[in-house]
Scaffold this motif. Structure first.
Motif, PDB file in Angstrom:
ATOM      1  N   GLU A  65      37.487  42.450  32.123  1.00 16.92           N
ATOM      2  CA  GLU A  65      38.446  41.650  32.800  1.00 16.92           C
ATOM      3  C   GLU A  65      37.829  41.752  34.222  1.00 16.92           C
ATOM      4  O   GLU A  65      37.934  42.665  34.946  1.00 16.92           O
ATOM      5  CB  GLU A  65      39.669  41.839  33.003  1.00 16.92           C
ATOM      6  N   VAL A  66      37.129  40.624  34.752  1.00 17.96           N
ATOM      7  CA  VAL A  66      36.381  40.538  36.217  1.00 17.96           C
ATOM      8  C   VAL A  66      37.510  39.994  37.299  1.00 17.96           C
ATOM      9  O   VAL A  66      37.908  38.957  37.103  1.00 17.96           O
ATOM     10  CB  VAL A  66      35.133  39.765  35.925  1.00 17.96           C
ATOM     11  N   ARG A  67      37.949  40.913  38.080  1.00 21.82           N
ATOM     12  CA  ARG A  67      38.691  40.341  39.120  1.00 21.82           C
ATOM     13  C   ARG A  67      38.278  38.819  39.580  1.00 21.82           C
ATOM     14  O   ARG A  67      37.189  39.080  40.220  1.00 21.82           O
ATOM     15  CB  ARG A  67      39.093  41.418  39.987  1.00 21.82           C
ATOM     16  N   GLY A  68      39.129  38.232  39.935  1.00 17.25           N
ATOM     17  CA  GLY A  68      38.679  36.974  40.755  1.00 17.25           C
ATOM     18  C   GLY A  68      38.254  35.920  39.771  1.00 17.25           C
ATOM     19  O   GLY A  68      37.797  34.783  40.094  1.00 17.25           O
ATOM     20  N   SER A  69      38.047  36.401  38.519  1.00 17.39           N
ATOM     21  CA  SER A  69      37.580  35.352  37.385  1.00 17.39           C
ATOM     22  C   SER A  69      38.531  34.698  36.672  1.00 17.39           C
ATOM     23  O   SER A  69      39.585  35.085  36.674  1.00 17.39           O
ATOM     24  CB  SER A  69      36.811  36.057  36.448  1.00 17.39           C
ATOM     25  N   SER A  70      38.330  33.255  36.467  1.00 22.78           N
ATOM     26  CA  SER A  70      39.304  32.506  36.064  1.00 22.78           C
ATOM     27  C   SER A  70      39.656  32.883  34.525  1.00 22.78           C
ATOM     28  O   SER A  70      40.362  32.448  33.983  1.00 22.78           O
ATOM     29  CB  SER A  70      38.884  30.963  36.091  1.00 22.78           C
ATOM     30  N   GLY A  72      39.526  35.816  31.169  1.00 26.70           N
ATOM     31  CA  GLY A  72      39.109  37.145  30.990  1.00 26.70           C
ATOM     32  C   GLY A  72      38.237  37.372  29.940  1.00 26.70           C
ATOM     33  O   GLY A  72      38.175  36.511  29.138  1.00 26.70           O
TER      34      GLY A  72
END
Length: 77
Positions: A65-70, A72
Motif C-alpha cells: 500500500e503506497v501512501r498517496g496512491s489511489s 492499494g
C-alpha cells in the motif's frame, strides 16, 4: 547489496513487467549464491530459487500500500 537491482515499486517505476521482476530475482540469486551461472548439478535449485523470489516479489508488489496512491496494491499483468 545488489546495486544493479532497481526499485520496482510504483511510482518510482511506473511500468514494471514480469521480465523486470524476474531479472531482479535472477540478479539477487546470482549475488547470494556467488554464481553467475550455476553448474549443471546446481541448475535446478538455482532456477527454483529464481522462481520463488520472482513469485515473492510479485506478491509483495501486488500487496504493498503506497501512501498517496489511489489504489492499494500494484496490478501485474
Amino acid at each position: 547489496m545488489c546495486r544493479s537491482i532497481k526499485t520496482l515499486r510504483p511510482p518510482a517505476t511506473p511500468d514494471v513487467s514480469a521480465d523486470d521482476i524476474r531479472a531482479a530475482a535472477l540478479q539477487y540469486v546470482r549475488k547470494v549464491s556467488g554464481f553467475r551461472a550455476p553448474a549443471a548439478h546446481n541448475r535446478a535449485v538455482f532456477d527454483q530459487a529464481v522462481a520463488d523470489i520472482t513469485a515473492a516479489t510479485e506478491h509483495l508488489l501486488a500487496h504493498l500500500e503506497v501512501r498517496g496512491s489511489s489504489a492499494g496494491g500494484v496490478s501485474r499483468g
